[in-house]
Design a protein around this motif. Structure first.
Motif, PDB file in Angstrom:
ATOM      1  N   THR A 210     -55.249  43.505  64.792  1.00 17.79           N
ATOM      2  CA  THR A 210     -54.856  42.562  65.859  1.00 17.79           C
ATOM      3  C   THR A 210     -54.451  41.314  65.571  1.00 17.79           C
ATOM      4  O   THR A 210     -53.187  40.924  65.993  1.00 17.79           O
ATOM      5  CB  THR A 210     -55.757  42.834  67.202  1.00 17.79           C
ATOM      6  N   TYR A 211     -55.369  40.686  64.833  1.00 16.34           N
ATOM      7  CA  TYR A 211     -54.976  39.309  64.471  1.00 16.34           C
ATOM      8  C   TYR A 211     -53.829  39.201  63.667  1.00 16.34           C
ATOM      9  O   TYR A 211     -52.966  38.134  63.741  1.00 16.34           O
ATOM     10  CB  TYR A 211     -56.168  38.664  63.631  1.00 16.34           C
ATOM     11  N   GLU A 212     -53.796  39.939  62.510  1.00 15.98           N
ATOM     12  CA  GLU A 212     -52.436  40.070  61.753  1.00 15.98           C
ATOM     13  C   GLU A 212     -51.171  40.358  62.486  1.00 15.98           C
ATOM     14  O   GLU A 212     -50.305  39.789  62.061  1.00 15.98           O
ATOM     15  CB  GLU A 212     -52.753  40.928  60.493  1.00 15.98           C
ATOM     16  N   MET A 213     -51.131  41.241  63.338  1.00 17.50           N
ATOM     17  CA  MET A 213     -50.049  41.735  64.181  1.00 17.50           C
ATOM     18  C   MET A 213     -49.674  40.559  64.985  1.00 17.50           C
ATOM     19  O   MET A 213     -48.353  40.257  64.895  1.00 17.50           O
ATOM     20  CB  MET A 213     -50.344  43.023  65.044  1.00 17.50           C
ATOM     21  N   VAL A 214     -50.545  40.008  66.016  1.00 14.69           N
ATOM     22  CA  VAL A 214     -50.171  38.967  66.846  1.00 14.69           C
ATOM     23  C   VAL A 214     -49.696  37.639  66.012  1.00 14.69           C
ATOM     24  O   VAL A 214     -48.836  37.091  66.719  1.00 14.69           O
ATOM     25  CB  VAL A 214     -51.346  38.781  67.725  1.00 14.69           C
ATOM     26  N   LYS A 215     -50.362  37.303  65.009  1.00 12.21           N
ATOM     27  CA  LYS A 215     -49.808  36.129  64.089  1.00 12.21           C
ATOM     28  C   LYS A 215     -48.460  36.380  63.696  1.00 12.21           C
ATOM     29  O   LYS A 215     -47.858  35.492  63.661  1.00 12.21           O
ATOM     30  CB  LYS A 215     -50.945  35.865  63.119  1.00 12.21           C
ATOM     31  N   HIS A 216     -48.230  37.601  63.185  1.00 13.51           N
ATOM     32  CA  HIS A 216     -46.829  37.758  62.612  1.00 13.51           C
ATOM     33  C   HIS A 216     -45.723  37.688  63.762  1.00 13.51           C
ATOM     34  O   HIS A 216     -44.782  37.197  63.630  1.00 13.51           O
ATOM     35  CB  HIS A 216     -46.861  39.224  61.925  1.00 13.51           C
ATOM     36  N   GLU A 217     -46.173  38.367  64.771  1.00 13.61           N
ATOM     37  CA  GLU A 217     -45.224  38.315  65.830  1.00 13.61           C
ATOM     38  C   GLU A 217     -44.994  36.984  66.419  1.00 13.61           C
ATOM     39  O   GLU A 217     -43.894  36.735  67.251  1.00 13.61           O
ATOM     40  CB  GLU A 217     -45.660  39.223  67.294  1.00 13.61           C
ATOM     41  N   LEU A 218     -46.124  36.144  66.290  1.00 11.06           N
ATOM     42  CA  LEU A 218     -45.780  34.634  66.788  1.00 11.06           C
ATOM     43  C   LEU A 218     -45.361  33.610  65.879  1.00 11.06           C
ATOM     44  O   LEU A 218     -45.068  32.416  65.915  1.00 11.06           O
ATOM     45  CB  LEU A 218     -47.184  34.104  67.324  1.00 11.06           C
ATOM     46  N   GLY A 219     -44.915  34.212  64.766  1.00  8.08           N
ATOM     47  CA  GLY A 219     -44.318  33.615  63.666  1.00  8.08           C
ATOM     48  C   GLY A 219     -45.275  32.805  62.775  1.00  8.08           C
ATOM     49  O   GLY A 219     -44.782  31.968  61.785  1.00  8.08           O
ATOM     50  N   GLY A 220     -46.659  33.202  62.782  1.00  9.54           N
ATOM     51  CA  GLY A 220     -47.736  32.462  62.006  1.00  9.54           C
ATOM     52  C   GLY A 220     -47.500  32.943  60.475  1.00  9.54           C
ATOM     53  O   GLY A 220     -48.165  32.207  59.512  1.00  9.54           O
ATOM     54  N   ASN A 221     -46.680  33.821  60.019  1.00 17.84           N
ATOM     55  CA  ASN A 221     -46.388  34.088  58.535  1.00 17.84           C
ATOM     56  C   ASN A 221     -45.110  33.514  58.175  1.00 17.84           C
ATOM     57  O   ASN A 221     -44.721  34.202  57.010  1.00 17.84           O
ATOM     58  CB  ASN A 221     -46.592  35.641  58.497  1.00 17.84           C
ATOM     59  N   VAL A 222     -44.241  32.942  58.892  1.00 15.31           N
ATOM     60  CA  VAL A 222     -42.922  32.430  58.673  1.00 15.31           C
ATOM     61  C   VAL A 222     -43.042  31.285  58.012  1.00 15.31           C
ATOM     62  O   VAL A 222     -43.832  29.968  58.244  1.00 15.31           O
ATOM     63  CB  VAL A 222     -42.105  32.226  59.836  1.00 15.31           C
TER      64      VAL A 222
END
Length: 306
Positions: free
Chosen positions: A99-111
């Motif tokens: 969940t952490y990785e998915m939500v972080k990615h969706e919110l632009g945390g990996n950009v």
């Protein structure tokens, strides 16, 4: 050896969190490692947080607790209930990190580049992760704490589950869930934000580095644990209320009622009972958790890339 050298240069943090299966497997591995290694200290913390314990279950510190428990119950009693947390921790942490990785990615945390910081995305992802995982873990945590208590008579986790359900109903497994969320959401947000921030300082290249993952995880966990100890004391009261001698505790229904009982019986200091063993438990546990997670994630992603 030369054929494998390019794999060492994978910037696994720049990838979009990896596949769902990789995050589930890495999270499950990390959760089991985190909760089992420091389990005896967690058992001492639970006992120290009990309100109005019997005289034989009052401890002045960790050393005193270990000595008294060893001489009266045997050192193995500190591992009672470990099967419950091991059973729950794997699936709960799999959900947690996925969940952490998915939500972080969706919110632009990996950009962006390795220098970019996304504290809001990280904190939000951490909060979403804990809501999902605690819904799964809460019943296992109740059983764990019931079995950790002084004088516990449950023969197994199955016996404990059945007994609690028979005597107190299904609500007994979730009466502490709102309090758990009130504690773990800020705990997780603080821990994840601190971990990401410390990681950027200690490991600006964002390459796989077990030492920095370990140090950042441990410091982040200790900070979050210290800040949320009062809520942990309340959670312990709610999860062990069915075995209390005090009728008010047995009938307690929520966070505010539990806080009032602790304040009246123990004073403000009662909200920090078990602070030291909580930090001692959490610091290496989160260090182990993050190191295990990052290691599993790295090798799983490396194999995917290969």
């Amino acid at each position: 050896m030369a054929d494998h050298e390019p794999l060492q240069e994978i910037d696994y943090e720049s990838l979009p969190g990896g596949s769902l299966s990789s995050n589930l497997m890495a999270g499950a591995f990390a959760g089991i490692m985190e909760h089992t290694v420091m389990y005896p200290v967690d058992a001492i913390k639970t006992r120290m947080q009990i309100v109005n314990p019997s005289p034989s279950a009052m401890y002045s510190g960790i050393t005193n607790a270990v000595s008294r428990i060893s001489s009266t119950e045997g050192i193995r009693s500190l591992w009672r209930g470990i099967a419950s947390v091991a059973m729950g921790a794997g699936p709960a942490h799999a959900v947690y990190f996925a969940t952490y990785e998915m939500v972080k990615h969706e919110l632009g945390g990996n950009v962006g580049t390795s220098d970019d910081h996304h504290p809001i995305a990280v904190a939000t992802a951490g909060a979403c992760a804990t809501i999902a995982s605690d819904a799964l873990m809460n019943p296992f945590d109740v059983v764990k704490q019931r079995m950790q208590m002084h004088g516990s008579t449950y023969r197994s986790i199955t016996d404990c589950f059945a007994s609690v359900y028979r005597n107190e109903g299904l609500t007994a497994f979730y009466v502490s869930y709102p309090t758990t969320l009130a504690m773990t959401i800020p705990f997780t947000a603080l821990q994840f934000t601190a971990y990401e921030s410390l990681s950027k300082v200690l490991n600006p290249s964002k390459k796989y580095d077990p030492l920095t993952h370990c140090v950042a995880g441990g410091l982040a966990g200790a900070f979050a644990a210290a800040m949320t100890t009062p809520l942990d004391v309340i959670k312990t009261l709610l999860q062990t209320r069915g075995t209390a001698r005090d009728q008010r505790i047995r009938e307690c229904r929520g966070l505010m009622g539990a806080a009032k009982i602790i304040r009246e019986n123990e004073g403000w200091g009662g909200f920090f009972k078990g602070l030291r063993p909580r930090i001692i438990t959490t610091m290496p546990s989160t260090a182990i958790c993050w190191t295990s997670y990052e290691m599993a994630k790295y090798y799983l992603l490396r194999n995917d890339e290969a």
